[in-house]
Design a protein around this motif. Structure first.
Motif, PDB file in Angstrom:
ATOM      1  N   THR A 355       4.110 -24.037 -30.646  1.00  0.00           N
ATOM      2  CA  THR A 355       3.968 -23.017 -29.602  1.00  0.00           C
ATOM      3  C   THR A 355       4.303 -23.597 -28.233  1.00  0.00           C
ATOM      4  OG1 THR A 355       2.248 -21.870 -30.856  1.00  0.00           O
ATOM      5  CG2 THR A 355       2.359 -21.413 -28.497  1.00  0.00           C
ATOM      6  N   ALA A 356       3.876 -24.828 -27.988  1.00  0.00           N
ATOM      7  CA  ALA A 356       4.184 -25.478 -26.715  1.00  0.00           C
ATOM      8  C   ALA A 356       5.685 -25.641 -26.536  1.00  0.00           C
ATOM      9  CB  ALA A 356       3.487 -26.833 -26.633  1.00  0.00           C
ATOM     10  N   LEU A 357       6.388 -26.018 -27.599  1.00  0.00           N
ATOM     11  CA  LEU A 357       7.844 -26.155 -27.518  1.00  0.00           C
ATOM     12  C   LEU A 357       8.503 -24.816 -27.228  1.00  0.00           C
ATOM     13  CD1 LEU A 357       8.533 -28.627 -30.463  1.00  0.00           C
ATOM     14  CD2 LEU A 357       9.027 -29.027 -28.039  1.00  0.00           C
ATOM     15  N   VAL A 358       8.022 -23.776 -27.873  1.00  0.00           N
ATOM     16  CA  VAL A 358       8.579 -22.439 -27.618  1.00  0.00           C
ATOM     17  C   VAL A 358       8.345 -22.033 -26.168  1.00  0.00           C
ATOM     18  CG1 VAL A 358       8.401 -19.991 -28.204  1.00  0.00           C
ATOM     19  CG2 VAL A 358       8.385 -21.713 -30.020  1.00  0.00           C
ATOM     20  N   GLU A 359       7.178 -22.371 -25.636  1.00  0.00           N
ATOM     21  CA  GLU A 359       6.865 -22.014 -24.250  1.00  0.00           C
ATOM     22  C   GLU A 359       7.777 -22.721 -23.262  1.00  0.00           C
ATOM     23  OE1 GLU A 359       2.037 -21.088 -24.602  1.00  0.00           O
ATOM     24  OE2 GLU A 359       2.759 -22.975 -23.754  1.00  0.00           O
ATOM     25  N   VAL A 360       7.987 -24.019 -23.442  1.00  0.00           N
ATOM     26  CA  VAL A 360       8.726 -24.766 -22.434  1.00  0.00           C
ATOM     27  C   VAL A 360      10.236 -24.666 -22.642  1.00  0.00           C
ATOM     28  CG1 VAL A 360       8.583 -26.962 -23.712  1.00  0.00           C
ATOM     29  CG2 VAL A 360       8.910 -26.963 -21.243  1.00  0.00           C
ATOM     30  N   VAL A 361      10.696 -24.715 -23.890  1.00  0.00           N
ATOM     31  CA  VAL A 361      12.135 -24.615 -24.141  1.00  0.00           C
ATOM     32  C   VAL A 361      12.583 -23.160 -24.135  1.00  0.00           C
ATOM     33  CG1 VAL A 361      13.985 -25.133 -25.776  1.00  0.00           C
ATOM     34  CG2 VAL A 361      12.108 -26.764 -25.449  1.00  0.00           C
ATOM     35  N   GLY A 362      11.780 -22.304 -24.756  1.00  0.00           N
ATOM     36  CA  GLY A 362      12.144 -20.886 -24.827  1.00  0.00           C
ATOM     37  C   GLY A 362      11.717 -20.074 -23.631  1.00  0.00           C
ATOM     38  N   GLY A 363      11.016 -20.697 -22.688  1.00  0.00           N
ATOM     39  CA  GLY A 363      10.618 -19.987 -21.479  1.00  0.00           C
ATOM     40  C   GLY A 363       9.527 -18.959 -21.693  1.00  0.00           C
ATOM     41  N   ARG A 364       8.847 -19.006 -22.842  1.00  0.00           N
ATOM     42  CA  ARG A 364       7.820 -17.995 -23.115  1.00  0.00           C
ATOM     43  C   ARG A 364       6.470 -18.466 -22.595  1.00  0.00           C
ATOM     44  NH1 ARG A 364       6.460 -16.395 -29.179  1.00  0.00           N
ATOM     45  NH2 ARG A 364       4.905 -18.023 -28.815  1.00  0.00           N
ATOM     46  N   LEU A 365       6.405 -18.678 -21.297  1.00  0.00           N
ATOM     47  CA  LEU A 365       5.168 -19.072 -20.629  1.00  0.00           C
ATOM     48  C   LEU A 365       4.690 -17.899 -19.785  1.00  0.00           C
ATOM     49  CD1 LEU A 365       3.060 -21.217 -19.884  1.00  0.00           C
ATOM     50  CD2 LEU A 365       4.593 -21.957 -18.050  1.00  0.00           C
ATOM     51  N   GLN A 366       3.550 -17.333 -20.160  1.00  0.00           N
ATOM     52  CA  GLN A 366       2.959 -16.177 -19.475  1.00  0.00           C
ATOM     53  C   GLN A 366       3.832 -14.931 -19.575  1.00  0.00           C
ATOM     54  OE1 GLN A 366       1.707 -17.146 -15.483  1.00  0.00           O
ATOM     55  NE2 GLN A 366       0.520 -18.912 -16.148  1.00  0.00           N
ATOM     56  N   ILE A 367       4.771 -14.912 -20.496  1.00  0.00           N
ATOM     57  CA  ILE A 367       5.567 -13.716 -20.756  1.00  0.00           C
ATOM     58  C   ILE A 367       5.596 -13.500 -22.267  1.00  0.00           C
ATOM     59  CG2 ILE A 367       6.969 -13.912 -18.680  1.00  0.00           C
ATOM     60  CD1 ILE A 367       9.186 -15.105 -20.348  1.00  0.00           C
ATOM     61  N   PRO A 368       5.874 -12.272 -22.736  1.00  0.00           N
ATOM     62  CA  PRO A 368       5.721 -11.979 -24.169  1.00  0.00           C
ATOM     63  C   PRO A 368       6.884 -12.402 -25.050  1.00  0.00           C
ATOM     64  CG  PRO A 368       6.305  -9.982 -22.969  1.00  0.00           C
ATOM     65  CD  PRO A 368       6.084 -11.050 -21.932  1.00  0.00           C
ATOM     66  N   ALA A 369       8.072 -12.658 -24.488  1.00  0.00           N
ATOM     67  CA  ALA A 369       9.251 -12.870 -25.322  1.00  0.00           C
ATOM     68  C   ALA A 369       9.943 -14.184 -24.986  1.00  0.00           C
ATOM     69  CB  ALA A 369      10.235 -11.712 -25.140  1.00  0.00           C
ATOM     70  N   VAL A 370      10.668 -14.719 -25.970  1.00  0.00           N
ATOM     71  CA  VAL A 370      11.485 -15.911 -25.766  1.00  0.00           C
ATOM     72  C   VAL A 370      12.733 -15.530 -24.971  1.00  0.00           C
ATOM     73  CG1 VAL A 370      12.889 -17.668 -26.921  1.00  0.00           C
ATOM     74  CG2 VAL A 370      10.666 -17.018 -27.859  1.00  0.00           C
ATOM     75  N   LEU A 371      13.129 -16.378 -24.043  1.00  0.00           N
ATOM     76  CA  LEU A 371      14.331 -16.142 -23.244  1.00  0.00           C
ATOM     77  C   LEU A 371      15.526 -16.725 -24.002  1.00  0.00           C
ATOM     78  CD1 LEU A 371      12.876 -17.134 -19.740  1.00  0.00           C
ATOM     79  CD2 LEU A 371      12.903 -14.886 -20.830  1.00  0.00           C
ATOM     80  N   TRP A 372      16.049 -15.945 -24.943  1.00  0.00           N
ATOM     81  CA  TRP A 372      17.081 -16.470 -25.840  1.00  0.00           C
ATOM     82  C   TRP A 372      18.358 -16.834 -25.100  1.00  0.00           C
ATOM     83  CZ3 TRP A 372      15.576 -18.353 -30.124  1.00  0.00           C
ATOM     84  CH2 TRP A 372      14.482 -17.799 -30.821  1.00  0.00           C
ATOM     85  N   GLY A 373      18.693 -16.109 -24.058  1.00  0.00           N
ATOM     86  CA  GLY A 373      19.883 -16.456 -23.295  1.00  0.00           C
ATOM     87  C   GLY A 373      19.757 -17.834 -22.666  1.00  0.00           C
ATOM     88  N   LEU A 374      18.582 -18.125 -22.120  1.00  0.00           N
ATOM     89  CA  LEU A 374      18.348 -19.437 -21.520  1.00  0.00           C
ATOM     90  C   LEU A 374      18.396 -20.525 -22.589  1.00  0.00           C
ATOM     91  CD1 LEU A 374      17.543 -21.131 -19.043  1.00  0.00           C
ATOM     92  CD2 LEU A 374      15.158 -20.655 -19.615  1.00  0.00           C
ATOM     93  N   VAL A 375      17.812 -20.269 -23.753  1.00  0.00           N
ATOM     94  CA  VAL A 375      17.830 -21.245 -24.847  1.00  0.00           C
ATOM     95  C   VAL A 375      19.266 -21.571 -25.239  1.00  0.00           C
ATOM     96  CG1 VAL A 375      17.199 -21.646 -27.248  1.00  0.00           C
ATOM     97  CG2 VAL A 375      15.573 -20.555 -25.711  1.00  0.00           C
TER      98      VAL A 375
END
Length: 638
Positions: A355-375
């Motif tokens: 979950t921590a990796l998803v938050e920092v790499v996927g930008g899903r920190l305090q927001i509901p969805a992964v930022l796939w474009g950024l990834v």
């Protein structure tokens, strides 16, 4: 101030005070290019924060004139040092040495970043006098007011705390261009919309080269992350950390440039920025040390792989680095009690490593969805650097180091991890923002990778200009285009929460407190439960409030009054504490901010039932009382 156009004078003054002094000094030292301009705010902050403290010690009122004098002295010293060292460039005239030669591509890229930041930030905030509803905002705004009212911008006023952020704003607002609240909001806009894009473009051009493609991509990449600057504009609110992180790319660019060129002026410019970073937020220095160590280790490993150095030499150097780092991490909190206190911060919202990796790499920190474009951009950038721009591999390692620190702070329950992450209060939000510093280089590197892929498309491949244009425009499309609404809602939620209990002080409440403040004689003190918004009467109106932060401190007169005020008729210690602070008025309200600590302010609830108070007026949700007990009533009514 209800409209952003009214803040243009404040924007100009804040920018000049932030950039001009430091820029003159680093140019005098011989540092040039975007790196010199990008690092100048850190030098300016150091001059202001350090010499404002010195001025207070010697009894000189700080202001713009002392700043001009300090800047002139700094420039003279810099020129003298360079001349004595024989490192000045006599082939350049004085005008060229100071003014340089702006590069059009870089200027356009910076303007792109500025435009994107303003377009995404200003509408989300709303008005320039909108209050961000985060608890630390109360402390920061009140401290800036204290600086302005007392003329004492020292690091020790009222208690020891880094003063770079507050002293810069207070120095600028001494001109009268804005009040504390809108002036501070404009200052954060300067950091997020000017300082940050400028530093990003400087860092990217230094790390990836000066081609138009990566230069323009850098301008767009500066707005690619939500982790920075969006979150730090409202969460916490961590304004000094916002300033420190915004300055980090420029300082990192100059550090890498100096390491590669070996020029004395560039090294001195970098060193001149260090005091300012420390006086804004010391973890910025730690971040630069981290990046320098990662760069050194990556460079040594690369030298070993390319057989430029023997593996025995590489192993020896890395062993020395490891020993020094471990010893420093263990010794630092022993030497510094303040650091030990910082490292003791604990957060309860631990998550799994994944979950921590998803938050920092996927930008899903305090927001509901992964930022796939950024990834996708991060992945493409890493591939491009690995294949075509290997000199930038240390930047990939820097990003990986930040990700590792984030995962440690977010997931680890081991006490030893605080030795590493404690410099950032073991706070994953601060570490996510730090990861954006090397992250913007990776996002920018995605543009040439996209261009290579587009060249394989039949129609686009035969048109290299079109391929490059599409590649660079894909950066904002897959970031701002796909998640613009997410970042806007986040920022709006910080400044205009939908839950009334998360609002510290609405515009209506401000009007009520302003009218009640008019009834309080100048200088006389007022006490109120901090969570009802009354501490902001000091920042907004200059009313002398006992509490100037949320929550109440746990020691001293503040806790005595907070827990015993409801029994002041029978508590001599409460009366003595009130007299020491000249507290002759009290504010009550049913409104309570959501971070309430009821055990610390239990004596300030339901003041209508307290003996020794006289109700004076009610305005909206707020009621003003005069203290009649403790022999304070006559003076209050005078």
């Amino acid at each position: 101030m209800a409209h952003w156009v009214e803040t243009v004078p404040a924007f100009v003054v804040l920018s000049l005070v932030l950039f001009l002094p430091g820029w003159l000094v680093v140019r005098a030292l011989g540092a040039r290019g975007l790196e010199a301009l990008a690092v100048s705010p850190a030098v300016s902050a150091g001059l202001i924060a350090a010499f404002a403290t010195v001025a207070q010690r010697v009894g000189i009122a700080w202001g713009l004139l002392p700043l001009v004098a300090v800047t002139a002295a700094g420039v003279a010293v810099a020129l003298l040092v360079m001349r004595l060292s024989g490192r000045h460039d006599p082939g350049l005239g004085a005008a060229r040495r100071f003014l340089g030669r702006p590069r059009p591509d870089a200027v356009v890229a910076i303007l792109i970043g500025v435009a994107l930041a303003l377009a995404t930030i200003l509408p989300a905030i709303g008005r320039p006098d909108e209050l961000v509803d985060s608890p630390d905002a109360v402390y920061h705004l009140d401290r800036i007011r204290t600086f302005l009212e007392t003329g004492n911008l020292s690091i020790a006023n009222p208690t020891f705390y880094p003063n770079g952020f507050h002293a810069w704003i207070a120095t600028s607002l001494q001109t009268g261009v804005a009040d504390v609240l809108p002036g501070t909001n404009v200052a954060t806009i300067v950091l997020a919309a000017v300082v940050w894009p400028l530093g990003v473009v400087a860092l990217v051009r230094h790390a990836l080269g000066t081609s138009r493609l990566v230069t323009y991509a850098a301008g767009f990449a500066s707005a690619a992350f939500i982790a920075f600057p969006t979150i730090l504009l409202g969460w916490g609110v961590l304004w000094p950390n916002l300033m420190a992180t915004a300055l980090t790319p420029g300082a990192l660019a100059l550090m890498l440039q100096a390491a590669r060129s070996g020029r004395l002026g560039q090294w001195l410019g970098f060193v001149a920025a260090m005091p300012g970073l420390a006086l804004i937020q010391p973890n910025a220095l730690v971040a630069l040390v981290l990046f320098a160590l990662v760069w050194f280790v990556a460079a040594r490993l690369r030298a070993g792989l390319l057989r430029h150095l023997g593996w025995w030499s590489v192993g020896r150097d890395l062993a020395v680095v490891a020993v020094v780092c471990v010893a420093g991490l263990v010794a630092a909190p022993v030497v510094s009690a303040r650091l030990a206190s910082t490292q003791s911060y604990e957060w309860t919202n631990r998550v799994s490593i994944w979950t921590a990796l998803v938050e920092v790499v996927g930008g899903r920190l305090q927001i509901p969805a992964v930022l796939w474009g950024l990834v996708a951009l991060l992945a493409l950038g890493i591939v491009w650097i690995a294949l075509r721009a290997r000199a930038a591999l240390p930047v990939v390692a820097m990003w990986a180091a930040c990700v590792t620190l984030y995962v440690m702070a977010a997931s680890s329950t081991e006490s030893w991890t605080a030795l590493v992450t404690g410099y950032w209060y073991n706070d994953k939000v601060r570490l996510a923002s730090l990861a954006a510093v090397p992250g913007v280089v990776l996002v920018s590197a995605a543009a040439p990778m996209l261009r290579e892929l587009l060249r394989r498309v039949p129609w686009v491949g035969s048109r290299p200009v079109a391929a490059g244009l599409v590649a660079v425009l894909l950066v904002p499309v897959v970031t701002l285009g796909l998640n613009g609404g997410t970042r806007s809602r986040m920022l709006t939620g910080f400044f205009q929460p939908s839950d009334p209990k998360k609002v510290i002080l609405s515009f209506e409440a401000q009007d009520s407190l302003r009218r009640l403040a008019d009834r309080i004689p100048d200088g006389q003190g007022v006490v109120g439960r901090p969570e009802n918004g009354s501490p902001l009467m000091w920042a907004l109106f200059g009313t002398n409030t006992l509490y100037r932060s949320i929550p109440i401190p746990t020691t001293g007169d503040e806790i005595v009054i907070g827990t015993g005020f409801n029994d002041l008729a029978h508590r001599p210690d409460v009366c003595e504490a009130l007299a020491r602070h000249d507290i002759r008025w009290a504010i009550d309200s049913p409104h309570v901010y959501w971070l309430d600590r009821p055990e610390r302010s239990s004596g300030l609830e339901d003041l209508g039932d307290v003996d020794g108070l006289e109700r004076v007026a009610t305005d909206g949700d707020y009621t003003l009382y005069r203290v009649t007990a403790c022999g304070l009533g006559a003076a209050a009514g005078a």
